[in-house]
Design an enzyme around this catalytic site. Structure first.
Site, PDB file in Angstrom:
ATOM      1  N   ASP A  53     -13.057  12.413 -28.071  1.00  0.00           N
ATOM      2  CA  ASP A  53     -12.816  12.096 -29.482  1.00  0.00           C
ATOM      3  C   ASP A  53     -12.699  10.604 -29.776  1.00  0.00           C
ATOM      4  O   ASP A  53     -12.765  10.200 -30.928  1.00  0.00           O
ATOM      5  CB  ASP A  53     -11.541  12.814 -29.962  1.00  0.00           C
ATOM      6  CG  ASP A  53     -11.783  14.305 -30.096  1.00  0.00           C
ATOM      7  OD1 ASP A  53     -12.782  14.670 -30.721  1.00  0.00           O
ATOM      8  OD2 ASP A  53     -10.996  15.092 -29.550  1.00  0.00           O
ATOM      9  N   HIS A  77      -5.992  14.233 -21.422  1.00  0.00           N
ATOM     10  CA  HIS A  77      -6.762  15.471 -21.362  1.00  0.00           C
ATOM     11  C   HIS A  77      -6.110  16.404 -20.367  1.00  0.00           C
ATOM     12  O   HIS A  77      -5.560  15.950 -19.360  1.00  0.00           O
ATOM     13  CB  HIS A  77      -8.218  15.213 -20.948  1.00  0.00           C
ATOM     14  CG  HIS A  77      -9.123  16.334 -21.305  1.00  0.00           C
ATOM     15  ND1 HIS A  77      -9.285  17.442 -20.501  1.00  0.00           N
ATOM     16  CD2 HIS A  77      -9.885  16.538 -22.404  1.00  0.00           C
ATOM     17  CE1 HIS A  77     -10.130  18.270 -21.095  1.00  0.00           C
ATOM     18  NE2 HIS A  77     -10.497  17.753 -22.256  1.00  0.00           N
TER      19      HIS A  77
HETATM   20  C1  SDX Z   1     -10.405  17.784 -27.039  1.00  0.00           C
HETATM   21  O1  SDX Z   1      -9.727  20.936 -23.359  1.00  0.00           O
HETATM   22  C2  SDX Z   1     -10.837  20.604 -23.843  1.00  0.00           C
HETATM   23  O2  SDX Z   1     -11.858  20.840 -23.268  1.00  0.00           O
HETATM   24  C3  SDX Z   1     -10.791  19.945 -25.202  1.00  0.00           C
HETATM   25  C4  SDX Z   1     -11.966  19.040 -25.519  1.00  0.00           C
HETATM   26  C5  SDX Z   1     -13.263  19.876 -25.743  1.00  0.00           C
HETATM   27  O3  SDX Z   1     -14.357  19.379 -25.483  1.00  0.00           O
HETATM   28  O4  SDX Z   1     -13.153  20.994 -26.273  1.00  0.00           O
HETATM   29  O5  SDX Z   1     -12.195  18.093 -24.483  1.00  0.00           O
HETATM   30  C6  SDX Z   1     -11.788  18.297 -26.847  1.00  0.00           C
HETATM   31  O6  SDX Z   1      -9.649  18.535 -27.606  1.00  0.00           O
HETATM   32  C7  SDX Z   1      -9.979  16.420 -26.519  1.00  0.00           C
HETATM   33  C8  SDX Z   1      -8.488  16.122 -26.747  1.00  0.00           C
HETATM   34  C9  SDX Z   1      -8.248  15.517 -28.106  1.00  0.00           C
HETATM   35  N1  SDX Z   1      -6.817  15.288 -28.353  1.00  0.00           N
HETATM   36  C10 SDX Z   1      -6.274  14.071 -28.416  1.00  0.00           C
HETATM   37  O7  SDX Z   1      -6.898  13.050 -28.194  1.00  0.00           O
HETATM   38  C11 SDX Z   1      -4.822  14.088 -28.811  1.00  0.00           C
HETATM   39  C12 SDX Z   1      -4.031  13.121 -27.947  1.00  0.00           C
HETATM   40  N2  SDX Z   1      -3.942  13.652 -26.612  1.00  0.00           N
HETATM   41  C13 SDX Z   1      -2.941  14.562 -26.304  1.00  0.00           C
HETATM   42  O8  SDX Z   1      -1.964  14.967 -27.166  1.00  0.00           O
HETATM   43  C14 SDX Z   1      -2.962  15.239 -24.950  1.00  0.00           C
HETATM   44  O9  SDX Z   1      -3.386  14.340 -23.985  1.00  0.00           O
HETATM   45  C15 SDX Z   1      -3.784  16.541 -24.906  1.00  0.00           C
HETATM   46  C16 SDX Z   1      -3.380  17.495 -26.023  1.00  0.00           C
HETATM   47  C17 SDX Z   1      -5.264  16.245 -25.016  1.00  0.00           C
HETATM   48  C18 SDX Z   1      -3.514  17.205 -23.553  1.00  0.00           C
HETATM   49  O10 SDX Z   1      -2.209  17.641 -23.556  1.00  0.00           O
HETATM   50  P1  SDX Z   1      -1.421  18.230 -22.280  1.00  0.00           P
HETATM   51  O11 SDX Z   1      -2.340  18.507 -21.161  1.00  0.00           O
HETATM   52  O12 SDX Z   1      -0.574  19.325 -22.776  1.00  0.00           O
HETATM   53  O13 SDX Z   1      -0.540  17.020 -21.842  1.00  0.00           O
HETATM   54  P2  SDX Z   1       0.865  16.627 -22.429  1.00  0.00           P
HETATM   55  O14 SDX Z   1       0.813  16.513 -23.890  1.00  0.00           O
HETATM   56  O15 SDX Z   1       1.886  17.568 -21.842  1.00  0.00           O
HETATM   57  O16 SDX Z   1       1.054  15.179 -21.831  1.00  0.00           O
HETATM   58  C19 SDX Z   1       1.390  14.924 -20.444  1.00  0.00           C
HETATM   59  C20 SDX Z   1       2.013  13.548 -20.420  1.00  0.00           C
HETATM   60  C21 SDX Z   1       3.178  13.427 -21.413  1.00  0.00           C
HETATM   61  O17 SDX Z   1       4.059  12.460 -20.888  1.00  0.00           O
HETATM   62  P3  SDX Z   1       5.431  12.911 -20.144  1.00  0.00           P
HETATM   63  O18 SDX Z   1       6.182  13.719 -21.138  1.00  0.00           O
HETATM   64  O19 SDX Z   1       4.965  13.723 -18.950  1.00  0.00           O
HETATM   65  O20 SDX Z   1       6.077  11.596 -19.779  1.00  0.00           O
HETATM   66  O21 SDX Z   1       1.070  12.541 -20.821  1.00  0.00           O
HETATM   67  C22 SDX Z   1       1.511  11.922 -22.038  1.00  0.00           C
HETATM   68  C23 SDX Z   1       2.542  12.889 -22.656  1.00  0.00           C
HETATM   69  O22 SDX Z   1       3.419  12.244 -23.493  1.00  0.00           O
HETATM   70  N3  SDX Z   1       0.353  11.818 -22.933  1.00  0.00           N
HETATM   71  C24 SDX Z   1       0.144  10.853 -23.804  1.00  0.00           C
HETATM   72  C25 SDX Z   1      -1.073  11.171 -24.416  1.00  0.00           C
HETATM   73  N4  SDX Z   1      -1.564  12.288 -23.896  1.00  0.00           N
HETATM   74  C26 SDX Z   1      -0.679  12.694 -22.999  1.00  0.00           C
HETATM   75  N5  SDX Z   1       0.862   9.777 -24.130  1.00  0.00           N
HETATM   76  C27 SDX Z   1       0.359   8.979 -25.091  1.00  0.00           C
HETATM   77  N6  SDX Z   1      -0.816   9.228 -25.723  1.00  0.00           N
HETATM   78  C28 SDX Z   1      -1.547  10.305 -25.402  1.00  0.00           C
HETATM   79  N7  SDX Z   1      -2.701  10.545 -26.008  1.00  0.00           N
END
Ligand code: SDX
Length: 388
Positions: free
Chosen positions: A324, A273
């Protein structure tokens, strides 16, 4: 003025680098909801989400988000009645649904229907607060009707006329199945709707506020928001979590599956998140609801698999769990089709989106950030006959 969270105003170059995805940028002030991402807490209008999930209803929570404080008994009764009186959608909208290809995604249908419903709204051209509250009631009350009607139409069934007596959550399940839900089913969905109703400046809410900031109307703002929620990095993640559970198929295969995901550096849906560093407080409630519904239907399969995934992911990474993750096993065990999971998020979040639209209008300035141009300059215009 856009500032960084530490209060500094960054240079243009610094801002572009630091703020990819606008991380850490404060782009609006709000009195609607507050996320304490470090401690995993969430508040609507200052009230802890745990208290609302334990005690409130979706209708009451919506009134809280719109009017800023909990309604009195009489106010709540009148508010619930308005919801119940505005559930029907125009026959022309049903005709449009009937004309859409059956393969259209429910989120696509919802986006289209909300856009079309603007033209049937008696207050369409009026952007006063009073008119916008009336439009919000009509929209919030009738979006579940669109989703349920579409699910029936695509399955060759006639839509179920909404009830005037059931609660918002119970009525949605009734319109989906043509059966009055049990108290447990209705309560579980009602709590899930409370939990999804608002969440700071998330992507879809920001989209709604950007649209409102041009002084476009409420329906346009909500149409923008629905299109934004649809993506798998935002509201669409709950559907992807369920597809992952189905792909794994059995609790014994979880470890091997996740090993493959980690090795391929793939994102595990339902984790991570932008704001939470600790677990999302909504997830604990959805976990509880998922367990309750699994126990009551004697179908623990998806819940148990979810538990095992969480155990391993949180053993191997520091990723917080998000809203989610458990909503997937919860809705699937409630027999809700997978592609309706995100529309359910939308029928709740519309309460927050509309509150943010009023807030934006109340102290508006066009939202118009800048980009840092990194392309070539002084490129000559080559006549078409000389291009290669
Ligand atoms: C919602 O913001 C809100 O309020 C949204 C929400 C709401 O109520 O409206 O809470 C609802 O949208 C929840 C999120 C649902 N999405 C997912 O579950 C999809 C999987 N998660 C992600 O792709 C990610 O964590 C996000 C999109 C939620 C957040 O993305 P960020 O803040 O841009 O973080 P990032 O993708 O840049 O990740 C940072 C690091 C990375 O690693 P490095 O490159 O730094 O080594 O964390 C890792 C990412 O690869 N990472 C994950 C991961 N989420 C982040 N690695 C594996 N699995 C994951 N789910």
């Amino acid at each position: 003025m856009i500032t960084l969270k530490d209060g500094n105003i960054p240079s243009r170059e610094e801002a572009a680098k630091k703020s990819k995805g606008l991380e850490g940028i404060v782009a609006a002030q709000t009195g609607i909801s507050h996320i304490d991402g470090i401690n995993g807490r969430l508040y609507y209008r200052g009230i802890d989400i745990n208290d609302l999930a334990a005690n409130s209803t979706f209708e009451e929570t919506t009134a809280l988000l719109w009017y800023g404080k909990l309604p009195t008994k009489g106010q709540l009764e009148r508010f619930q009645q308005k919801f119940a009186d505005n559930r029907l959608i125009p026959n022309d909208v049903i005709s449009i649904l009937l004309s859409l290809p059956k393969k259209t995604s429910p989120m696509g249908v919802l986006r289209t229907a909300v856009s079309v419903m603007a033209t049937y709204d008696p207050d369409e051209g009026d952007n006063s607060l009073e008119a916008n509250v009336n439009k919000s009631i009509r929209l919030t009350a009738s979006m579940p009707t669109v989703v349920a009607a579409w699910n029936r139409i695509r399955n060759g069934l006639w839509p179920v006329t909404p009830s005037k007596t059931l609660s918002h959550a119970a009525n949605f399940l009734y319109m989906l199945t043509d059966r009055v839900p049990t108290e447990t089913e209705a309560k579980v969905l009602d709590t899930a709707l409370i939990l999804h109703a608002d969440h700071g400046l998330n992507a879809s809410t920001f989209a709604a506020r950007i649209t409102a900031s041009t002084l476009s109307n409420l329906h346009s703002s909500i149409t923008s928001a629905i299109g934004t929620l649809k993506g798998p990095l935002h509201g669409g993640a709950n559907e992807q979590v369920m597809r992952m559970l189905l792909e794994i198929g059995d609790v014994d295969r979880v470890e091997q599956y996740l090993r493959g995901m980690f090795a391929a550096k793939k994102k595990i849906m339902g984790f991570g998140h932008r704001v939470y560093k600790a677990d999302d407080p909504r997830a604990a409630w959805l976990q509880k609801l998922s367990r309750e519904i699994s126990e009551s239907t004697n179908n623990m399969r998806w819940y148990q698999m979810s538990e095992r995934i969480r155990e391993i992911v949180q053993e191997k990474t520091s990723l917080p769990i998000n809203v989610d993750f458990y909503s997937a096993s919860l809705y699937y065990t409630l027999n809700i089709p997978i592609d309706l999971f995100t529309p359910i998020f939308a029928i709740s979040r519309v309460a927050g989106w509309t509150a943010h639209v009023y807030e934006q209008y109340s102290d508006n300035r066009l939202i118009r950030p800048e980009s840092e141009y990194i392309g070539p300059m002084n490129v000559p215009y080559v006549p078409i006959s000389e291009r290669e």
